[in-house]
Write an enzyme that holds these catalytic residues in place. Structure first.
Site, short mmCIF file in Angstrom:
data_model
loop_
_atom_site.label_atom_id
_atom_site.label_comp_id
_atom_site.label_asym_id
_atom_site.label_seq_id
_atom_site.Cartn_x
_atom_site.Cartn_y
_atom_site.Cartn_z
N HIS A 18 6.10 -6.38 -3.76
CA HIS A 18 6.20 -5.02 -4.81
C HIS A 18 6.97 -3.80 -5.12
O HIS A 18 7.84 -3.96 -4.56
CB HIS A 18 4.43 -4.33 -4.23
CG HIS A 18 4.81 -4.17 -2.73
ND1 HIS A 18 5.04 -2.71 -2.53
CD2 HIS A 18 4.14 -4.68 -1.28
CE1 HIS A 18 5.36 -2.78 -1.07
NE2 HIS A 18 4.75 -3.83 -0.66
N CYS A 140 3.37 -7.24 11.65
CA CYS A 140 3.81 -6.35 11.66
C CYS A 140 5.52 -7.08 12.91
O CYS A 140 6.57 -6.92 12.98
CB CYS A 140 4.33 -5.51 12.89
SG CYS A 140 2.97 -4.11 12.84
N CYS A 157 -4.58 -4.07 14.70
CA CYS A 157 -2.85 -3.00 14.73
C CYS A 157 -3.28 -1.82 13.74
O CYS A 157 -3.95 -2.02 13.04
CB CYS A 157 -2.06 -4.28 13.46
SG CYS A 157 -0.62 -3.19 12.59
N HIS A 160 -1.89 -2.66 9.86
CA HIS A 160 -1.76 -3.33 9.17
C HIS A 160 -3.59 -2.77 9.47
O HIS A 160 -4.45 -4.20 7.92
CB HIS A 160 -1.33 -4.56 9.73
CG HIS A 160 0.39 -3.97 9.17
ND1 HIS A 160 1.29 -4.24 10.07
CD2 HIS A 160 0.69 -5.19 7.29
CE1 HIS A 160 1.88 -4.59 9.69
NE2 HIS A 160 1.76 -3.78 8.12
N LYS A 314 0.22 4.06 3.17
CA LYS A 314 1.21 3.54 2.54
C LYS A 314 1.65 2.50 1.53
O LYS A 314 0.15 2.00 1.85
CB LYS A 314 2.28 2.58 3.66
CG LYS A 314 3.24 2.02 3.90
CD LYS A 314 3.81 1.17 5.32
CE LYS A 314 4.62 0.00 4.97
NZ LYS A 314 4.58 -0.95 5.67
O1 ME8 Z 1 9.66 -5.98 7.75
N1 ME8 Z 1 7.59 1.72 0.26
O2 ME8 Z 1 9.56 -7.07 6.24
P1 ME8 Z 1 8.82 -6.25 4.97
C1 ME8 Z 1 8.76 1.95 0.35
N2 ME8 Z 1 10.95 -9.09 7.53
N3 ME8 Z 1 9.07 0.91 0.93
C2 ME8 Z 1 8.61 0.03 1.37
C3 ME8 Z 1 7.35 -0.26 1.58
C4 ME8 Z 1 6.65 0.84 0.55
N4 ME8 Z 1 6.04 1.17 0.38
N5 ME8 Z 1 6.41 -1.19 1.19
C5 ME8 Z 1 7.55 -2.41 1.59
C6 ME8 Z 1 10.28 -7.28 7.09
N6 ME8 Z 1 8.71 -1.47 2.08
C7 ME8 Z 1 10.76 -7.94 7.87
C8 ME8 Z 1 12.15 -7.14 7.81
S1 ME8 Z 1 15.51 -7.33 8.63
C9 ME8 Z 1 16.03 -7.83 10.07
C10 ME8 Z 1 13.71 -7.92 8.61
C11 ME8 Z 1 10.25 -2.15 1.74
O3 ME8 Z 1 8.21 -7.55 3.52
C12 ME8 Z 1 11.24 -1.16 3.02
O4 ME8 Z 1 12.18 -1.65 2.53
O5 ME8 Z 1 7.47 -6.35 4.95
C13 ME8 Z 1 10.46 -2.04 3.82
O6 ME8 Z 1 10.83 -1.40 5.46
C14 ME8 Z 1 10.26 -3.32 3.88
O7 ME8 Z 1 10.17 -3.19 2.72
C15 ME8 Z 1 10.08 -4.57 4.12
O8 ME8 Z 1 9.59 -6.00 4.24
#
Ligand code: ME8
Length: 680
Positions: A18, A140, A157, A160, A314
């Protein structure tokens, strides 16, 4: 060597991305473009995190295998990044990293082994086997301590609001508790290691509070979708151990072929751009793993804030309050979204996203601001002429004349103003203060607008004696636009290119280092291009009502694929559509390399027709010509003939294509089949 490596997180392949995910990519893409613009060889990674219970469960729910689930999400990501101009083809990422890539398995296994052999700073084994007893949050992908969950049966959690899993099993542990002092020493000696400062302080106080050892494996019987622990396949690696390591395996750690293709030695260390939600994993666990493995630490870890909904929560799939990318791409230009993300979000802090705000900004800053400056300047140049240069061409500035006569006219102040603004822009940009950088750029828009309004070129044009002044005003506006298109290129690549082209300039502003810009280098007399609105005004009422009513009147390039469909393709076709493709069995009669074309083979293929077909295939890097002779292949027989390197190709060899570089594997048959037989 002057290189730079920037990464986004690799996103979970359990659900579709998203706006939050897009946001991090936009920021990383902007940083990468600005580095490339300055001639720095840059590598930009994004991708997907494809292992773990998260993906296993999502797959199960959707009736897919975990690999199909990952492929499904990746196919959406690929279309999304293409639609938003973030893929390689559009000058964006260099790799879309997938943790299911075989080279990643190799690299992670190597990394694990290194950690396994390592001693902690206190002389203990960095990895040991033990028993884990506690609560785990699949969303998470993290173990939760008592203060991180809501008590209940089962507990939930706090982030979440989803139920936790009870884990009680044998596990490998990483002895994180021995790394506290080493980590604190890093944070202290490198104040820029974690940015912004407020986030660094949070991390420091977390580490000061004492670290617990980290469980880094699960029994295969509990989590089967993961990378096996080297020499102990009854365990799979903890998904974060696997995922974090992607940043180094992607560029060649633990795999020679990747090393040759990209270069860990060349690009590491990276700047990791992450959301603050996953800062701890990047700023505590990852550096500790790297310290254990004896690998250099990242250049920096930069945590941005979260996009939140109007209630301050968030934006996340679990909460169901996300801004969908297909809606965004349907109604807004890419550059408008990029601009809004960078201008409206104060980098590092949380930011609210709303369509109202987006449309207002687009109309005030882009349509009425930069867009209007561009079209009014160019329209006037198209219409008016100065004393010497005809209309439709960049007029003369007469800077020298003004200097010679010692008159401090407006020209010196505009030039001086834009130089100062450029310096501020670059300084803020370097500090990742994008919003302030853009403010500096927009101060130029306001300054030049004021100059035009004060000078009233439309009146000057009526007076023969004022033609020189008219030329000067128009030149300065046009020159300011040239500067702005260079400065703004990393943020708004499309619009910058459009303005550049309309100014009649050659090439693109993507290779011009903004710090080298010199006032007056816009060549006088240049014929301007066709004048077009760069940012048309948005009809707020109409767009908001279309969005609210879920109107599909405007098609999106990133619509969600049908839920039942597991593969990378998106649209169904009718059987009649398929019947249009005449696929035939052929046999290779001869094969030879095409001189000066290192990818092409020239094949003669027997399709059971009177004459063999001559077909060119881009497989020379993967197939020895002589080994193909006699082989049965599948040919698209009714493909319009086309010329490649001056040779006619009368059809196409069908091959699978996989991996980042699209490695071809020719389709063939295991049973006997006559030449010319049709596939249907
Ligand atoms: O955490 N606002 O993946 P993920 C801003 N796979 N950025 C956001 C957001 C929001 N509301 N929601 C998501 C993971 N993001 C792991 C990471 S890395 C080795 C492994 C962005 O799919 C932001 O960059 O949950 C956040 O840190 C990331 O998506 C989390 O993506």
């Amino acid at each position: 060597m002057n290189t730079f490596y920037v990464t986004t997180p690799i996103y979970y392949a359990n659900s579709l991305p998203h706006l939050g995910h897009l946001y991090t990519m936009i920021v990383a893409d902007t940083i990468a473009r600005s580095k490339r613009q300055r001639g720095i060889e840059t590598y930009f990674l994004t991708g997907t995190d494809e292992h773990g219970i998260n993906i296993e469960r999502a797959a199960q729910k959707a009736g897919r295998t975990p690999q199909e689930q990952a492929d499904y999400v990746v196919s959406y990501f690929k279309r999304m990044t293409s639609a938003f101009g973030l893929d390689t083809e559009h000058g964006g990422y260099d790799i879309f990293m997938r943790t299911t890539a075989p080279f990643h398995y190799e690299g992670v296994s190597d990394f694990w082994r290194r950690c396994e052999k390592a001693k902690t700073p206190k002389g203990n084994d960095a990895i040991y086997k033990g028993h884990y007893e506690g609560w785990f949050c699949a969303a998470c992908a993290a173990y939760k301590t008592e203060d991180e969950y809501q008590k209940g049966d089962p507990p939930t959690c706090l982030i979440h609001d989803t139920p936790l899993d009870r884990v009680s099993e044998e596990s490998y542990f990483f002895r994180l508790s021995d790394y506290g002092e080493a980590l604190l020493a890093v944070y202290e000696s490198r104040p820029d290691f974690i940015r912004p400062e407020a986030r660094a302080n949070e991390v420091i106080s977390f580490v000061r509070g004492g670290l617990q050892d980290l469980s880094i494996s699960r029994l295969r019987t509990s989590v089967s979708w993961g990378i096996p622990v080297p020499d102990d396949p009854a365990h799979t690696m903890y998904v974060w151990f696997d995922a974090l390591t992607n940043y180094i395996t992607a560029i060649g750690f633990g795999n020679e072929e990747r090393e040759r293709a990209v270069g860990f030695k060349k690009f590491w260390p990276a700047l990791h751009l992450v959301g603050k939600d996953i800062l701890r994993f990047h700023a505590v666990y990852w550096p500790a793993f790297l310290l254990a493995a004896g690998v250099e630490l990242p250049r920096a870890i930069v945590a941005h804030g979260m996009l939140v909904d109007p209630n301050g929560r968030k934006m996340s799939k679990t909460l169901g309050n996300t801004v969908e990318l297909d809606v965004l791409s349907r109604f807004f230009a890419i550059d408008t979204i990029r601009y809004f993300c960078l201008r409206e979000m104060v980098f590092g802090q949380d930011g609210r996203f709303g369509y109202d705000g987006l449309i207002d900004r687009a109309n005030s800053d882009l349509a009425s601001g930069l867009g209007n400056l561009s079209s009014r300047t160019l329209t006037m140049i198209a219409r008016y002429c100065d004393s010497r240069i005809p209309s439709g061409r960049i007029p003369e500035e007469k800077l020298l004349l003004a200097k010679r006569t010692g008159v401090d006219t407006d020209e010196t102040t505009v030039a001086g103003f834009i130089e100062t603004a450029r310096d501020q822009f670059l300084l803020h940009f370097e500090n990742l203060a994008f919003s302030r950088a853009l403010e500096a750029a927009w101060s130029v828009v306001a300054r030049v607008d004021k100059m035009i309004t004060d000078a009233k070129p439309w009146d000057l044009a009526k007076d023969e004696n004022q033609k020189q002044t008219l030329g000067v005003v128009l030149y300065r506006s046009a020159e300011s636009l040239r500067w702005l298109s260079v400065l703004l290129y990393p943020v708004m690549p499309e619009a910058s290119r459009a303005i550049w082209k309309q100014l009649g300039l050659e090439g693109v502003p993507d290779k011009i280092d903004p710090s080298t810009l010199k006032w007056g280098e816009l060549p006088e007399g240049t014929a301007i291009g066709e004048v077009q609105a760069v940012f048309p005004r948005l009809d707020k009422t109409q767009i908001l009502s279309d969005i609210r009513s879920g109107s599909e009147s405007v098609k999106s390039p990133v619509q969600e694929p049908p839920a039942s469909e597991p593969s990378e393709s998106t649209n169904f076709i009718e059987i009649d559509d398929f019947a249009k493709v005449d696929l035939r069995v052929g046999q290779v009669l001869s094969a030879e390399r095409v001189p000066k074309a290192d990818k092409l083979l020239l094949l003669k293929i027997d399709l059971g027709e009177a004459q063999p077909r001559q077909i060119l295939a881009g497989i020379a890097q993967y197939y020895e010509p002589e080994k193909l002779i006699g082989r049965k292949v599948v040919i698209v027989a009714n493909l319009k003939p086309r010329k490649l390197r001056g040779l006619e190709s009368q059809g196409m060899v069908v091959a699978a294509s996989y991996g980042e570089e699209g490695r071809p594997v020719i389709a063939t048959f295991t049973e006997d089949v006559p030449n010319g037989a049709r596939l249907k």
